[in-house]
Write a protein that holds these residues in place. Structure first.
Motif: not given
Length: 187
Positions: A52-65
């Motif tokens: 119910t919560m997903k990253p939609v954009t991030f600046s690295a190969d793996a997302w992180s909070f």
């Protein structure tokens, strides 16, 4: 003969009086200002096929909070108790953006969209910087609709359950809002 500055001052005064009078009349149409407090539970699934919560954009190969610039979209069920089987009264829909370079803050833009009988069709709008790794986080309630028309106040959030193996957490939200109670509101 009046100077242009005096004419402008008198006109400004008349306009301010008129606005004050109209605001007073409009406030009467809105009904009585009421304070409401409630505790709600966000059932947050941040992984797996039913997330119910997903990253939609991030600046690295793996997302992180903690990754600056990561944007998350959410549509969490809101329940009346911590229990997953508790009655769903609405959805928490919106976005979180990790907005601090060091990852300590996220900016929250969330709409609580109520679907239960008591508040169905009403919303509360939450916005602000959230110190995401503190035990209790506080953000502003900046608006609302329906039963929470013109709401203002604050909310605190605390993660009361976290199961990393299931990518699941329960977030307790405590809301204190002032809003107009109008028996003529139709929902």
């Amino acid at each position: 003969m009046a100077t242009p500055i005096r004419k402008f001052t008198k006109l400004s005064f008349v306009i301010i009086l008129l606005i004050s009078f109209l605001t007073f009349l409009k406030g009467d149409e809105l009904g009585e200002l009421k304070r409401s407090s409630m505790t709600l539970y966000f059932q947050d699934y941040f992984g797996g096929p039913n997330a119910t919560m997903k990253p939609v954009t991030f600046s690295a190969d793996a997302w992180s909070f903690k990754q600056f610039g990561t944007i998350f979209c959410t549509d969490d069920p809101i329940t009346v108790t911590m229990d997953q089987g508790s009655a769903e009264i609405g959805r928490a829909q919106g976005i979180y953006v990790t907005s601090a370079l060091d990852g300590s803050n996220s900016h929250v833009l969330i709409s609580l969209v109520f679907t239960n009988k008591e508040f169905g069709g009403s919303t509360l709008e939450v916005q602000g910087a959230s110190k995401q790794f503190e035990r209790v986080r506080e953000v502003a309630v900046v608006g609302g609709t329906g039963k929470f028309r013109l709401a203002r106040g604050y909310a605190t959030f605390e993660t009361v359950h976290l199961d990393l193996s299931l990518s699941y957490s329960i977030i307790e939200g405590n809301f204190t809002v002032w809003h107009y109670k109008n028996d003529r509101n139709t929902l």
